[in-house]
Write a protein that holds these residues in place. Sequence first.
Motif, PDB file in Angstrom:
ATOM      1  N   MET A   1      19.362 -85.695  50.862  1.00  0.00           N
ATOM      2  CA  MET A   1      19.373 -86.190  52.238  1.00  0.00           C
ATOM      3  C   MET A   1      19.489 -87.718  52.237  1.00  0.00           C
ATOM      4  SD  MET A   1      19.161 -83.553  54.212  1.00  0.00           S
ATOM      5  CE  MET A   1      18.632 -84.277  55.761  1.00  0.00           C
ATOM      6  N   VAL A   2      20.205 -88.225  53.221  1.00  0.00           N
ATOM      7  CA  VAL A   2      20.385 -89.664  53.342  1.00  0.00           C
ATOM      8  C   VAL A   2      19.177 -90.279  54.022  1.00  0.00           C
ATOM      9  CG1 VAL A   2      21.733 -91.461  54.487  1.00  0.00           C
ATOM     10  CG2 VAL A   2      22.896 -89.559  53.355  1.00  0.00           C
ATOM     11  N   ASP A   3      18.693 -91.384  53.443  1.00  0.00           N
ATOM     12  CA  ASP A   3      17.588 -92.133  54.014  1.00  0.00           C
ATOM     13  C   ASP A   3      18.156 -93.191  54.958  1.00  0.00           C
ATOM     14  OD1 ASP A   3      15.416 -93.664  54.644  1.00  0.00           O
ATOM     15  OD2 ASP A   3      15.068 -94.417  52.605  1.00  0.00           O
ATOM     16  N   ALA A   4      18.009 -92.981  56.253  1.00  0.00           N
ATOM     17  CA  ALA A   4      18.623 -93.863  57.244  1.00  0.00           C
ATOM     18  C   ALA A   4      17.935 -95.212  57.357  1.00  0.00           C
ATOM     19  CB  ALA A   4      18.632 -93.169  58.612  1.00  0.00           C
ATOM     20  N   HIS A   5      16.852 -95.428  56.603  1.00  0.00           N
ATOM     21  CA  HIS A   5      16.136 -96.696  56.705  1.00  0.00           C
ATOM     22  C   HIS A   5      16.853 -97.834  55.988  1.00  0.00           C
ATOM     23  CE1 HIS A   5      12.836 -93.888  57.764  1.00  0.00           C
ATOM     24  NE2 HIS A   5      12.469 -94.887  58.547  1.00  0.00           N
ATOM     25  N   ARG A   6      17.769 -97.508  55.079  1.00  0.00           N
ATOM     26  CA  ARG A   6      18.546 -98.538  54.383  1.00  0.00           C
ATOM     27  C   ARG A   6      20.027 -98.232  54.541  1.00  0.00           C
ATOM     28  NH1 ARG A   6      17.333 -99.927  48.519  1.00  0.00           N
ATOM     29  NH2 ARG A   6      18.011-102.007  49.178  1.00  0.00           N
ATOM     30  N   THR A   7      20.796 -99.250  54.899  1.00  0.00           N
ATOM     31  CA  THR A   7      22.215 -99.069  55.139  1.00  0.00           C
ATOM     32  C   THR A   7      23.002-100.137  54.386  1.00  0.00           C
ATOM     33  OG1 THR A   7      21.829 -98.146  57.349  1.00  0.00           O
ATOM     34  CG2 THR A   7      24.042 -98.999  56.875  1.00  0.00           C
ATOM     35  N   PHE A   8      23.901 -99.697  53.547  1.00  0.00           N
ATOM     36  CA  PHE A   8      24.832-100.591  52.857  1.00  0.00           C
ATOM     37  C   PHE A   8      26.214-100.380  53.463  1.00  0.00           C
ATOM     38  CE2 PHE A   8      22.533-101.151  48.498  1.00  0.00           C
ATOM     39  CZ  PHE A   8      21.428-101.662  49.160  1.00  0.00           C
ATOM     40  N   VAL A   9      26.836-101.462  53.905  1.00  0.00           N
ATOM     41  CA  VAL A   9      28.151-101.398  54.533  1.00  0.00           C
ATOM     42  C   VAL A   9      29.183-102.063  53.626  1.00  0.00           C
ATOM     43  CG1 VAL A   9      29.546-102.128  56.506  1.00  0.00           C
ATOM     44  CG2 VAL A   9      27.201-101.329  56.861  1.00  0.00           C
ATOM     45  N   ILE A  10      30.306-101.413  53.479  1.00  0.00           N
ATOM     46  CA  ILE A  10      31.424-101.930  52.683  1.00  0.00           C
ATOM     47  C   ILE A  10      32.611-102.130  53.613  1.00  0.00           C
ATOM     48  CG2 ILE A  10      33.006-101.457  50.772  1.00  0.00           C
ATOM     49  CD1 ILE A  10      30.790 -99.494  49.720  1.00  0.00           C
ATOM     50  N   VAL A  33      25.685 -95.109  53.302  1.00  0.00           N
ATOM     51  CA  VAL A  33      26.811 -95.876  52.759  1.00  0.00           C
ATOM     52  C   VAL A  33      27.958 -95.742  53.756  1.00  0.00           C
ATOM     53  CG1 VAL A  33      28.483 -96.152  50.897  1.00  0.00           C
ATOM     54  CG2 VAL A  33      26.123 -95.512  50.360  1.00  0.00           C
ATOM     55  N   ILE A  34      28.355 -96.861  54.313  1.00  0.00           N
ATOM     56  CA  ILE A  34      29.417 -96.871  55.319  1.00  0.00           C
ATOM     57  C   ILE A  34      30.575 -97.689  54.772  1.00  0.00           C
ATOM     58  CG2 ILE A  34      30.039 -97.506  57.677  1.00  0.00           C
ATOM     59  CD1 ILE A  34      27.064 -97.329  58.390  1.00  0.00           C
ATOM     60  N   LEU A  35      31.751 -97.074  54.736  1.00  0.00           N
ATOM     61  CA  LEU A  35      32.948 -97.752  54.246  1.00  0.00           C
ATOM     62  C   LEU A  35      33.946 -97.865  55.397  1.00  0.00           C
ATOM     63  CD1 LEU A  35      34.721 -97.156  50.844  1.00  0.00           C
ATOM     64  CD2 LEU A  35      36.028 -97.563  52.909  1.00  0.00           C
ATOM     65  N   ILE A  94      27.397-105.966  62.042  1.00  0.00           N
ATOM     66  CA  ILE A  94      28.828-106.232  62.095  1.00  0.00           C
ATOM     67  C   ILE A  94      29.373-105.634  63.378  1.00  0.00           C
ATOM     68  CG2 ILE A  94      29.119-106.317  59.595  1.00  0.00           C
ATOM     69  CD1 ILE A  94      30.355-103.479  59.828  1.00  0.00           C
ATOM     70  N   LEU A  95      30.380-106.295  63.951  1.00  0.00           N
ATOM     71  CA  LEU A  95      31.012-105.832  65.180  1.00  0.00           C
ATOM     72  C   LEU A  95      32.369-105.241  64.836  1.00  0.00           C
ATOM     73  CD1 LEU A  95      30.899-105.710  68.315  1.00  0.00           C
ATOM     74  CD2 LEU A  95      32.096-107.928  68.315  1.00  0.00           C
ATOM     75  N   LEU A  96      32.625-104.041  65.346  1.00  0.00           N
ATOM     76  CA  LEU A  96      33.885-103.358  65.095  1.00  0.00           C
ATOM     77  C   LEU A  96      34.870-103.604  66.228  1.00  0.00           C
ATOM     78  CD1 LEU A  96      32.577 -99.930  63.741  1.00  0.00           C
ATOM     79  CD2 LEU A  96      33.085-102.023  62.488  1.00  0.00           C
ATOM     80  N   GLY A  97      36.128-103.336  65.935  1.00  0.00           N
ATOM     81  CA  GLY A  97      37.181-103.576  66.906  1.00  0.00           C
ATOM     82  C   GLY A  97      37.066-102.739  68.157  1.00  0.00           C
ATOM     83  N   ASP A  98      36.375-101.594  68.078  1.00  0.00           N
ATOM     84  CA  ASP A  98      36.219-100.753  69.265  1.00  0.00           C
ATOM     85  C   ASP A  98      35.007-101.153  70.096  1.00  0.00           C
ATOM     86  OD1 ASP A  98      34.083 -99.886  67.753  1.00  0.00           O
ATOM     87  OD2 ASP A  98      34.797 -97.828  67.522  1.00  0.00           O
ATOM     88  N   GLY A  99      34.362-102.277  69.708  1.00  0.00           N
ATOM     89  CA  GLY A  99      33.236-102.768  70.488  1.00  0.00           C
ATOM     90  C   GLY A  99      31.877-102.314  70.013  1.00  0.00           C
ATOM     91  N   THR A 100      31.828-101.363  69.096  1.00  0.00           N
ATOM     92  CA  THR A 100      30.546-100.901  68.582  1.00  0.00           C
ATOM     93  C   THR A 100      30.062-101.842  67.467  1.00  0.00           C
ATOM     94  OG1 THR A 100      31.591 -99.452  66.948  1.00  0.00           O
ATOM     95  CG2 THR A 100      31.106 -98.512  69.109  1.00  0.00           C
ATOM     96  N   SER A 101      28.788-101.717  67.131  1.00  0.00           N
ATOM     97  CA  SER A 101      28.237-102.537  66.056  1.00  0.00           C
ATOM     98  C   SER A 101      27.427-101.671  65.115  1.00  0.00           C
ATOM     99  CB  SER A 101      27.370-103.665  66.619  1.00  0.00           C
ATOM    100  OG  SER A 101      26.190-103.143  67.217  1.00  0.00           O
ATOM    101  N   LEU A 102      27.298-102.152  63.878  1.00  0.00           N
ATOM    102  CA  LEU A 102      26.542-101.441  62.859  1.00  0.00           C
ATOM    103  C   LEU A 102      25.592-102.408  62.184  1.00  0.00           C
ATOM    104  CD1 LEU A 102      29.468 -99.469  61.151  1.00  0.00           C
ATOM    105  CD2 LEU A 102      27.663 -98.463  62.563  1.00  0.00           C
ATOM    106  N   ARG A 103      24.368-101.939  61.924  1.00  0.00           N
ATOM    107  CA  ARG A 103      23.404-102.753  61.206  1.00  0.00           C
ATOM    108  C   ARG A 103      23.587-102.547  59.707  1.00  0.00           C
ATOM    109  NH1 ARG A 103      18.907-102.368  58.469  1.00  0.00           N
ATOM    110  NH2 ARG A 103      18.985-100.084  58.601  1.00  0.00           N
TER     111      ARG A 103
END
Length: 429
Positions: A1-10, A33-35, A94-103
């Motif tokens: 299971m993924v632990d949502a408390h830590r997020t690494f973005v690529i 892990v978000i790519l 980070i801010l994405l082109g569709d207006g959403t953001s990710l921590r």
Amino acid sequence: MVDAHRTFVIVGGGLAGAKAAETLRAEGFTGRVILIGDERDHPYERPPLSKGYLAGKDGRDSVFVQKPAWYAGAQVELHLGQTVTAVDRDTHRILLGDGTSLRYDKLLLATGAEPRRLDIPGTELAGVHHLRRLAHADRLRQVLSALGRDNGHLVIAGAGWIGLEVAAAARGYGAEVTVVEAEPTPLHQAIGPELGQFFTELHQDRGVRFHFGARLTEITGQDGMVLAARTDDGEEHPAHDVLAAIGAAPRTALAEAAGLTLAGRSAGGGIAVDASLRTSDPDIYAAGDVAAFPLTAALASGGSGPGDRLVRVEHWANALNGGPAAARAMLGQDITYDRIPYFFSDQYDLGLEYSGWAPPGSYDQVVVRGDAGKREFVAFWLKDRRVLAGMNVNVWDVTEDIQRLIRSGAPQDLDALADPTVPLAALGT
């Protein structure tokens, strides 16, 4: 299971980004892990775009780093066809082109590079091409096939590695090829003039025409199609298509806007990182074509002293090894990225590997062992009898020995270095 408390973005859907994601999971990271990639294709490798895939020898599926199902199985969240427009370092978002953001907790920038554009009249014509992305290769492969079928002409601006590999692929299809290059030899800035004549003859023997000491000034056409390419010395070359292969620029706009430290022009630009591929922000890393990292000490100072000179390397091995190194550093591991730069090229029936870093002006001698006339040799670039770089041409299983000589920084017996009967493994370190 993924632990949502830590997020690494690529950020970046190339080889460096994909290998970083793979390494995070292989090292046991259980967080998100978000790519994010701005192309709709899954992460792929770039060498086939100018080699096997472009030449029609390999299928399209051969370029991908992983099968699409791997990402779901490894619980790597893909955002394809999506751009990142801003990095807010204060809020770790980070801010994405569709207006959403990710921590993010840790962020890896693997944004790569973009081809430099010709700034001349006529570049809007349909027959003007660049080669950096899979979509470019898809289109160019069809173009080369049509040129070969119709005895068409391709003009290539630039005699670097991409220009020469495309020239070889085009001749394989039967297209007529003219290469326009401002320097006096091919690969002048990559390997210097001493070996340039070798590549001139290699391609001339296959029917490629070179026009050295000139630059394109205009691409002429009619009804949106290319007719010819003109150079600054008054020459005009017939052309049905033109490829701009004049280098690439690191995609640093995102990092610059975020206030990260960039490398200077002497390092090739890029995002400045330390030996662990960490940027000036301790939670942001960079890898691949966009990163300017400290050159290994053996190359920076002949085998002694700190490797504090930054370089930016636009080659497959840097992405292959840099992505995993950055991932491990993001996990808190003690990482020193000290790989010797390495690349390979395939042109016609010639294959080569190059290890090291020896741009013009950094070396004082070139030594060749073997027979360049038979196109089977190893060339060494030296400074004060110390090996800075080596290139094996149609000679195999010597890369480890070449890199050992580079790392050692030991002065070499030049006669032994040039003698093919003396094993490289026996040379002094």
